[in-house]
Enzyme design. Structure first.
Site, PDB file in Angstrom:
ATOM      1  N   LYS A 146       0.845  -1.202   0.000  1.00 54.83           N
ATOM      2  CA  LYS A 146       0.000   0.000   0.000  1.00 54.83           C
ATOM      3  C   LYS A 146       0.881   1.252   0.000  1.00 54.83           C
ATOM      4  O   LYS A 146       1.952   1.244   0.607  1.00 54.83           O
ATOM      5  CB  LYS A 146      -0.847   0.036   1.286  1.00 54.83           C
ATOM      6  CG  LYS A 146      -2.002  -0.945   1.336  1.00 54.83           C
ATOM      7  CD  LYS A 146      -2.771  -0.781   2.650  1.00 54.83           C
ATOM      8  CE  LYS A 146      -3.863  -1.826   2.801  1.00 54.83           C
ATOM      9  NZ  LYS A 146      -4.944  -1.722   1.835  1.00 54.83           N
ATOM     10  N   ASP A 174      -7.101  -3.118  10.946  1.00 55.42           N
ATOM     11  CA  ASP A 174      -7.641  -4.153  10.055  1.00 55.42           C
ATOM     12  C   ASP A 174      -8.036  -5.433  10.798  1.00 55.42           C
ATOM     13  O   ASP A 174      -8.379  -6.440  10.178  1.00 55.42           O
ATOM     14  CB  ASP A 174      -6.613  -4.458   8.948  1.00 55.42           C
ATOM     15  CG  ASP A 174      -7.280  -4.883   7.640  1.00 55.42           C
ATOM     16  OD1 ASP A 174      -8.480  -4.610   7.471  1.00 55.42           O
ATOM     17  OD2 ASP A 174      -6.588  -5.499   6.799  1.00 55.42           O
ATOM     18  N   ARG A 231     -10.401 -11.493   2.472  1.00 55.56           N
ATOM     19  CA  ARG A 231     -11.273 -12.544   1.936  1.00 55.56           C
ATOM     20  C   ARG A 231     -10.567 -13.907   1.949  1.00 55.56           C
ATOM     21  O   ARG A 231     -11.211 -14.941   2.033  1.00 55.56           O
ATOM     22  CB  ARG A 231     -11.734 -12.153   0.519  1.00 55.56           C
ATOM     23  CG  ARG A 231     -10.614 -11.999  -0.475  1.00 55.56           C
ATOM     24  CD  ARG A 231     -11.011 -11.150  -1.676  1.00 55.56           C
ATOM     25  NE  ARG A 231     -11.134  -9.718  -1.312  1.00 55.56           N
ATOM     26  CZ  ARG A 231     -11.471  -8.761  -2.164  1.00 55.56           C
ATOM     27  NH1 ARG A 231     -11.746  -9.048  -3.413  1.00 55.56           N
ATOM     28  NH2 ARG A 231     -11.555  -7.507  -1.761  1.00 55.56           N
TER      29      ARG A 231
END
Ligand code: BES
Ligand code: ZN
Ligand code: ZN
Length: 494
Positions: free
Chosen positions: A272, A283, A346
């Site tokens: 990032k 997170d 995910r």
């Protein structure tokens, strides 16, 4: 701060600050108090110095004429626009004023506020939540005493119906303390709050509240073939952990809550940019919310088995990190193409929901700071809700409205299922084609592949779990979102 519920008349108590709420155009109800103050309150209202506008303030020093040292009027706005959420806001707003004024104690009459369809217990709960959530500050790392907020010793509520009020206050305390604990976990820097730290926190509270707990480490995950979690953690020196808790192992009803716990998301090799990375200690907000909910469910003795699963890992670009283009075999044996290492939430959830389903719950809810795109869709006002189960959706929406931890549905359509189909493997962790742009839906659709038949819902708290603008009872940074929503859901789920 202690909350004392006393029986008696609201205007006959010794306190430093007496808080009284008033609607626009409402007459001052405590006549005796006004008389003792020689009509100073009614005079101020007649002279339009106080008109009850929402959050307007007016204070009167009592100069020894009544037991309260100071009276603070707070405007409640228009009566027909007032609701339980505004009550929570005003309670937080005024508690902070009491703190800023360095009061050792204050008395609030806000539970007396007339709200259509709400009983005294609900109002007492909302006022308690507003006060305790509003007074939260994260100062664990401040060493100078000056930086510690003033501590109010007690908030006093005087009522004729002590039992009803106590019921609401007690529940409000449990929910607020659990939420504030979640905030502490989210705000703790990633250098300290590692997967092992989080798992140890879970062990600590499990012992304290009699919760069954099991923690899987790297070796157990390797044995089980949880390669989606292991893949994400490969670039990190920190061991991943899978925490599995049960509040009531013998209960018939079992609901699984699965939380994303990336204790730091650097993006991995798809690293990032620095301005996007700074807040990525947050997170793990989903897994913290699961832990907070499990604690609250245990304390409230909910007659249901809450299966709390926290999937904990760092996402780092170390030399063993997984690479874009890698293909891994997940716990449920489906193969996954890692198209982007920053879509790691995910991946860890893929293994965690598959594991949760094996424990035979009647429903699975995952909660995750899964995407930045959810902010584009819903701002910081609601969590994204994605599910193919109508009953689950309806229940979560209702709980969202009741608690003001709101959720908003996004669609789960076939074109998105198409977008996550893999080319070389079964699925890919980044949407292809135009589907790519609906990032929040694509993320949820990916996770759907790892649930076989159990009703499942996904909550994306990328916008609601962390926020930089404080409001009346939500501080900046970790918000603690999810505990009040999920407890309300668990209480009402049939
Ligand atoms: N943890 C982030 C999502 C996130 C970003 C939450 C900002 C809250 C604030 C997640 O792992 C991520 O990086 N998502 C990417 C997915 C993309 C690579 C498909 C995103 O949303 O940009
Ligand atoms: Zn990421
Ligand atoms: Zn992430």
């Amino acid at each position: 701060m202690k909350i004392l519920v006393k029986s008696g008349k609201p205007d006959a108590i010794k306190t430093e600050l007496l808080i009284i709420g008033l609607f626009e155009k409402e007459k001052f109800a405590y006549k005796v108090l006004d008389n003792k103050l020689k009509g100073r309150i009614s005079k101020a209202m007649k002279e339009k110095k106080f008109e009850g506008e929402f959050k307007q303030l007016y204070s009167v020093s009592s100069l020894g004429l009544v037991l309260a040292e100071k009276i603070l009027l707070v405007g409640l706005g228009k009566k027909k626009e007032f609701d339980i959420e505004k009550l929570r806001q005003v309670a937080g707003f005024t508690a902070k004023i009491a703190r800023d004024g360095k009061a050792d104690n204050f008395q609030t009459t806000l539970i007396e506020t007339d709200i259509k369809g709400r009983d005294l217990s609900e109002k007492a709960q909302a006022v308690t939540e507003g006060m305790l959530l509003g007074l939260y500050k994260f100062t664990k790392y401040k060493t100078d005493k000056k930086d510690q907020p003033h501590k109010i010793k007690e908030a006093i509520i005087v009522t004729k119906e002590v039992v009803k009020v106590n019921k609401g206050v007690k529940k409000g305390i449990v929910l607020s303390e659990a939420t504030n604990y979640v905030r502490d976990l989210v705000n703790t820097p990633a250098g300290d709050a590692t997967p092992t730290y989080m798992a140890n926190e879970a062990k600590k509270v499990a012992k304290k509240y009699g919760i069954k707990i099991k923690v899987l480490g790297k070796k157990e995950m390797e044995k089980k073939g949880m390669n989606a979690i292991l893949g994400v953690s490969r670039g990190s020196s920190q061991e991943p952990k899978l925490v599995v808790m049960e509040t009531n192992p013998t209960a018939k009803k079992k609901i699984a809550l699965v939380g994303k716990g990336i204790t730091f998301d650097s993006g991995g090799l798809d690293i990032k940019p620095s301005n996007y990375m700074l807040d990525m200690k947050s997170d793990m907000a989903g897994s913290a919310a699961v832990l907070g909910t499990v604690i609250a469910a245990a304390k409230l003795k909910l007659p249901i088995n809450v299966l709390g699963v926290m999937v904990l890992s760092e996402n780092m670009p170390g030399q063993s990190a997984q690479k874009p283009g890698d293909i891994i075999t997940a716990y449920n044996k489906k193969t996954i193409e890692i198209v982007n290492t920053d879509a790691e939430g995910r991946l860890v959830l893929a293994d965690a929901v598959a594991y949760a389903e094996e424990q035979n719950p009647t429903a699975i809810i995952d909660i995750a700071t899964l995407t930045g795109s959810v902010v584009v869709a819903l701002g910081y006002s609601a969590a994204g809700l994605i599910s193919s189960d109508d009953k689950l959706k309806k229940a979560l929406k209702e709980s969202g409205e009741k608690t003001h931890e709101r959720v908003w549905e996004l669609p789960l359509w076939d074109e998105f299922r198409e977008a996550v189909k893999g080319e070389l493997a079964d699925v890919r962790n980044l949407g292809k084609g135009k589907g790519y742009e609906a990032g929040t839906i694509v993320g949820a659709t990916f996770i759907e592949n790892f649930v076989k038949k159990t009703p499942w819902a996904h909550l994306d708290i990328g916008g609601t779990g962390w926020f930089v603008e404080p409001s009346d009872y939500i501080p900046k940074d970790g918000t603690g979102f999810g505990v009040r929503l999920l407890i309300n859901f668990l209480e009402n789920w049939k």
